[in-house]
Every structure is written in C-alpha cells, then in structure tokens.
Write a protein that holds these residues in place. Structure first.
Motif, PDB file in Angstrom:
ATOM      1  N   PRO A   1       0.821  -1.217   0.000  1.00 57.33           N
ATOM      2  CA  PRO A   1       0.000   0.000   0.000  1.00 57.33           C
ATOM      3  C   PRO A   1       0.859   1.272   0.000  1.00 57.33           C
ATOM      4  CG  PRO A   1      -0.762  -1.556   1.661  1.00 57.33           C
ATOM      5  CD  PRO A   1       0.570  -2.050   1.192  1.00 57.33           C
ATOM      6  N   CYS A   2       0.338   2.294  -0.639  1.00 60.62           N
ATOM      7  CA  CYS A   2       0.991   3.599  -0.669  1.00 60.62           C
ATOM      8  C   CYS A   2       0.006   4.671  -0.192  1.00 60.62           C
ATOM      9  CB  CYS A   2       1.445   3.954  -2.085  1.00 60.62           C
ATOM     10  SG  CYS A   2       2.808   2.948  -2.711  1.00 60.62           S
ATOM     11  N   LEU A   3       0.558   5.781   0.249  1.00 64.11           N
ATOM     12  CA  LEU A   3      -0.243   6.967   0.535  1.00 64.11           C
ATOM     13  C   LEU A   3      -0.130   7.904  -0.662  1.00 64.11           C
ATOM     14  CD1 LEU A   3       0.697   7.796   4.234  1.00 64.11           C
ATOM     15  CD2 LEU A   3      -1.468   6.871   3.416  1.00 64.11           C
ATOM     16  N   ARG A   4      -1.271   8.341  -1.175  1.00 61.78           N
ATOM     17  CA  ARG A   4      -1.262   9.314  -2.268  1.00 61.78           C
ATOM     18  C   ARG A   4      -1.862  10.614  -1.770  1.00 61.78           C
ATOM     19  NH1 ARG A   4      -4.034   7.658  -7.704  1.00 61.78           N
ATOM     20  NH2 ARG A   4      -5.950   7.887  -6.488  1.00 61.78           N
ATOM     21  N   MET A   5      -1.093  11.669  -1.906  1.00 58.23           N
ATOM     22  CA  MET A   5      -1.564  13.001  -1.542  1.00 58.23           C
ATOM     23  C   MET A   5      -1.761  13.821  -2.813  1.00 58.23           C
ATOM     24  SD  MET A   5       0.332  16.082   0.567  1.00 58.23           S
ATOM     25  CE  MET A   5       0.252  15.326   2.176  1.00 58.23           C
ATOM     26  N   ILE A   6      -2.954  14.347  -2.996  1.00 58.31           N
ATOM     27  CA  ILE A   6      -3.213  15.303  -4.066  1.00 58.31           C
ATOM     28  C   ILE A   6      -3.060  16.687  -3.465  1.00 58.31           C
ATOM     29  CG2 ILE A   6      -4.868  16.158  -5.765  1.00 58.31           C
ATOM     30  CD1 ILE A   6      -3.966  13.296  -6.273  1.00 58.31           C
TER      31      ILE A   6
END
Length: 236
Positions: A200-205
């Motif tokens: 899993p990854c964290l994606r920040m927009i």
C-alpha cells in the motif's frame, strides 16, 4: 554537548545522538526521566520537556505505565503546511537525493485542466521526480505547473533545487489543498519506488495557490511503510 545549550536541548542532543548513531534501534526503551534528570543534574521537569519535544517530533513514543521508546521515525510531512522535502530530510540528519524522470511541456488533458484550473489543451509544465532519503525512495512527485505563474520552471536544475523551492521563490504559497488516500500502484510505479506491487501507498493530491492564482497541482506517492502524514491544531 556544548555548555551554551539550554539544559533540555543538551538532553535532546544526547538522545538524538544515540538514535541517529544507531546505538538505540527502533523500539528501544530509553532511560526514564528520573535517570536522565540525575545524569544531567537537572530537574525532572527539564528532562520531561526534552522527551516531550522529541515525542512531538516523532522520534519517541510514550506508553503509559511502561516507558518511552524509540520510534521507527518514518519520513513525515505536515498536512497543514507545505515544506521543502529536501529540508525535511536534512532536519532528520539524513541524506537527500533525487532523480528527475521527466521535465517537459505538454497539453493539459481533462484531469489536469480541471485540477489546475486551465482550459483543455492549455500548455502546462510537467515534472516527474523521485525523492530519496538515505538512498531509499520516499516520494514520487508528479507535478503540473501553470506556466503563466512560473514561466522559467523548466529552466531549473532539479538535481539541485526541488520544485517546492522554485514555486516558493516565484509565487509564495498563500493557500493549499490536500486530499489523501491509500492506494495500490501499478507495476511500473512500484518499480520506481522500489516496493512490491501489492504494498500500500499513501497518495496526496496537493494544489497550491498564490493569492487568487492556482499555481500547481501535484500527485505525491509515498510507500506506506516509509512515510506518515501529520496534522496538529493549536487552540487558545
């Protein structure tokens, strides 16, 4: 440790030297406040402040009734502020490096035009950069910039200056929007981040404004086991 340092900072420096030097690994239990107070000839309140500050900075964690332990100190970013990632890495006493994968001008598609607030097909700047901490990828930055606001963006040597540095110098940030979610990435992206495809990854927009102008839209990907996001609120 330097006699000019305030007493609590001397204790902090001692603790950080142990952590950064590898003497204390993650999950190691540090000496209790009472022992630190005796060792440094200070009050327990002073020792408490030294520990409390390092807890807030993410180096230590308290377990009530058990003790205080060294954390794994994942790379960390704030959710309410925008910091230069190179400065963040250096503040942890680690080495920062980057790899520029793409630096180009292209026509904005549907998503980019909507997110960046420009018409479909507008020429925009695009960079794709891997940021590393001690040689390990901690962020894949996929950024789009409005050329009207930062016309010389692509002239930057991104091996020496991060996009954040360039944007702050040209258009100081007045407003920021963050949207964060957990995601799985495709095989090519996993390879760039040097992780397994099922990790899993964290994606920040992130979108940033300078005054009334939308300047930048970025998709920031972080391996979930290497990064954490923090938000704090101080009330009167």
């Amino acid at each position: 440790m330097g006699s000019t340092l305030p007493l609590y900072l001397r204790i902090q420096q001692h603790l950080l030297d142990k952590i950064r030097g590898g003497d204390w690994a993650p999950h190691h239990q540090i000496p209790p406040e009472e022992q630190l107070a005796r060792d440094f000839g200070v009050s327990r309140m002073t020792a408490n402040k030294a520990i409390r500050d390092l807890v807030q900075q993410g180096y230590l964690t308290r377990q009530p009734g058990v003790g205080t332990f060294v954390t794994d100190h994942k790379s960390e970013s704030s959710l309410v502020e925008v910091h230069n990632i190179a400065t963040e890495v250096a503040s942890r006493g680690h080495d920062y490096s980057s790899q520029v994968l793409t630096a180009e001008a292209l026509d904005a598609g549907d998503e980019v035009s909507m997110r960046l607030g420009v018409r479909l097909g507008t020429r925009v700047f695009h960079t794709l950069i891997i940021h590393r901490e001690n040689g390990v990828p901690i962020q894949l930055e996929d950024r789009y910039v409005n050329p009207r606001r930062v016309p010389h963006y692509l002239d930057t040597d991104f091996a020496r200056h991060t996009p954040n540095e360039v944007l702050e110098a040209a258009c100081p940030i007045s407003d920021v929007e963050h949207v964060v979610e957990a995601v799985l990435v495709d095989e090519a992206t996993a390879k760039r981040l040097e992780i397994a495809p099922d990790q899993p990854c964290l994606r920040m927009i992130r979108r940033t404004w300078s005054g009334d102008h939308l300047v930048s839209y970025a998709r920031l990907l972080h391996p979930g086991d290497r990064y954490k996001l923090r938000s704090s609120l101080h009330t009167a």
